[in-house]
Design a protein around this motif. Sequence first.
Motif, mmCIF file in Angstrom:
data_model
loop_
_atom_site.group_PDB
_atom_site.id
_atom_site.type_symbol
_atom_site.label_atom_id
_atom_site.label_comp_id
_atom_site.label_asym_id
_atom_site.label_seq_id
_atom_site.Cartn_x
_atom_site.Cartn_y
_atom_site.Cartn_z
ATOM 1 N N PRO A 111 70.347 -34.634 78.866
ATOM 2 C CA PRO A 111 69.675 -35.862 78.478
ATOM 3 C C PRO A 111 70.203 -36.506 77.195
ATOM 4 C CG PRO A 111 68.122 -34.021 78.591
ATOM 5 C CD PRO A 111 69.436 -33.501 79.031
ATOM 6 N N ASP A 112 70.914 -35.767 76.373
ATOM 7 C CA ASP A 112 71.467 -36.383 75.162
ATOM 8 C C ASP A 112 72.867 -36.948 75.396
ATOM 9 O OD1 ASP A 112 72.654 -33.902 75.436
ATOM 10 O OD2 ASP A 112 72.265 -33.238 73.387
ATOM 11 N N ILE A 113 73.294 -37.042 76.658
ATOM 12 C CA ILE A 113 74.566 -37.671 77.015
ATOM 13 C C ILE A 113 74.259 -38.906 77.857
ATOM 14 C CG2 ILE A 113 76.748 -37.408 78.262
ATOM 15 C CD1 ILE A 113 76.562 -34.410 77.770
ATOM 16 N N GLY A 148 74.734 -26.559 76.229
ATOM 17 C CA GLY A 148 74.296 -27.941 76.242
ATOM 18 C C GLY A 148 72.819 -28.144 75.952
ATOM 19 N N LEU A 149 72.157 -27.137 75.395
ATOM 20 C CA LEU A 149 70.711 -27.231 75.176
ATOM 21 C C LEU A 149 70.336 -27.743 73.791
ATOM 22 C CD1 LEU A 149 69.393 -23.987 76.951
ATOM 23 C CD2 LEU A 149 69.190 -26.365 77.715
ATOM 24 N N GLY A 150 71.265 -28.440 73.126
ATOM 25 C CA GLY A 150 70.924 -29.022 71.843
ATOM 26 C C GLY A 150 69.747 -29.981 71.916
ATOM 27 N N GLY A 200 70.630 -37.349 81.832
ATOM 28 C CA GLY A 200 71.411 -38.418 81.253
ATOM 29 C C GLY A 200 71.856 -39.415 82.307
ATOM 30 N N VAL A 201 71.961 -40.666 81.895
ATOM 31 C CA VAL A 201 72.406 -41.743 82.787
ATOM 32 C C VAL A 201 73.728 -42.292 82.231
ATOM 33 C CG1 VAL A 201 71.817 -44.004 83.749
ATOM 34 C CG2 VAL A 201 69.999 -42.320 83.321
ATOM 35 N N PRO A 202 74.768 -42.460 83.062
ATOM 36 C CA PRO A 202 74.749 -42.417 84.533
ATOM 37 C C PRO A 202 75.240 -41.120 85.155
ATOM 38 C CG PRO A 202 76.735 -43.520 83.815
ATOM 39 C CD PRO A 202 75.984 -43.138 82.560
ATOM 40 N N LEU A 229 70.535 -43.484 77.830
ATOM 41 C CA LEU A 229 69.125 -43.388 77.470
ATOM 42 C C LEU A 229 68.954 -42.613 76.162
ATOM 43 C CD1 LEU A 229 67.214 -42.681 80.806
ATOM 44 C CD2 LEU A 229 67.013 -44.682 79.340
ATOM 45 N N ASN A 230 68.089 -43.116 75.298
ATOM 46 C CA ASN A 230 67.780 -42.455 74.028
ATOM 47 C C ASN A 230 66.561 -41.563 74.244
ATOM 48 O OD1 ASN A 230 67.055 -41.675 71.466
ATOM 49 N ND2 ASN A 230 67.176 -43.708 70.558
ATOM 50 N N TYR A 231 66.822 -40.340 74.674
ATOM 51 C CA TYR A 231 65.706 -39.460 74.997
ATOM 52 C C TYR A 231 64.953 -38.994 73.770
ATOM 53 C CZ TYR A 231 66.312 -39.087 80.044
ATOM 54 O OH TYR A 231 66.342 -39.355 81.399
ATOM 55 N N GLY A 232 65.610 -38.931 72.615
ATOM 56 C CA GLY A 232 64.862 -38.603 71.403
ATOM 57 C C GLY A 232 63.721 -39.585 71.193
ATOM 58 N N TYR A 233 64.014 -40.853 71.380
ATOM 59 C CA TYR A 233 62.989 -41.888 71.278
ATOM 60 C C TYR A 233 61.961 -41.749 72.404
ATOM 61 C CZ TYR A 233 60.811 -46.486 71.633
ATOM 62 O OH TYR A 233 59.908 -47.509 71.736
#
Length: 279
Positions: free
Chosen positions: A226-228, A271-273, A219-221, A231-235
């Motif tokens: 990655p879901d925080i 946090g592995l959702g 996740g950024v920043p 960035l839209n990591y799902g996309y």
Amino acid sequence: MPKFAANLSMMYPELPFLDRFDAAAKDGFRAVEYLFPYAFAPAEIVARLQANGLQQVLFNSPPGGTDAASIARAWDQAGDKGTACQPGREAEFRAGVALALDYAQALGCPRIHAMAGLIPPGLTREAVQATYVDNLRWAAVEAAKQGVDVLIEPINTRDIPRFFLNRQDHAHEILAEVGAPNLKVQMDLYHCQIVEGDVAMKLRQYLPTGRVGHLQIAGVPERHEPDIGELNYGYLFGVIDEVAQQCGWDGWIGGEYRPRLGAQPGGTRSGLGWFAPWR
């Protein structure tokens, strides 16, 4: 479908390093990566991989030093981030790569990341690029003898000031200059977003070249899950899947992030959702 590897240097920080292999396997990961294996004998790591049915897909060459003690000092005390770009340290770089290749052979790992390092004080990026290219050319030849890829990674200068390699286009220019088919880019989307943005289009641009050997995410920043973050990591996972099906890219995606709950027991697992749809 995207394939994910757990980064054991950052994930599961509440556990001793060797116990993290078991935790990752229990959470559904089929592969692992981490920064450095050199504090442990190869046989210790092989035993954990085999016991948990895990693949070793990536680790770094030493940041400096030539044995376990000097490597630890280089990272923890000297602040070294690699020696590939640093004039006068060529012998140290080569000894480190040779050690990394010994581990790669023992662990069945198909790729190593050769860390570029910091631009030395008083020098410019342009002044040290020839050293970087020469070192990579040598490393690629040695790695090819074992069927191993050498990766280079653009890293943002907010996290690591004066790091030599920062942009995707520069990394691909280096590949062209070196001219070795087993030299590839480690494309970390966290770093890419901070330095350049336009991540989806860069995935569409570079994955089809066949010169991206590995992806990493965070996740950024804050570099959490990655879901925080922004960035839209799902996309982005959908983009990776789409492009991979079109061009045949079959690499791994490493979760190189710091769990938001840190070293709290079960913090990584909670946090592995983001990972659930891909297990």
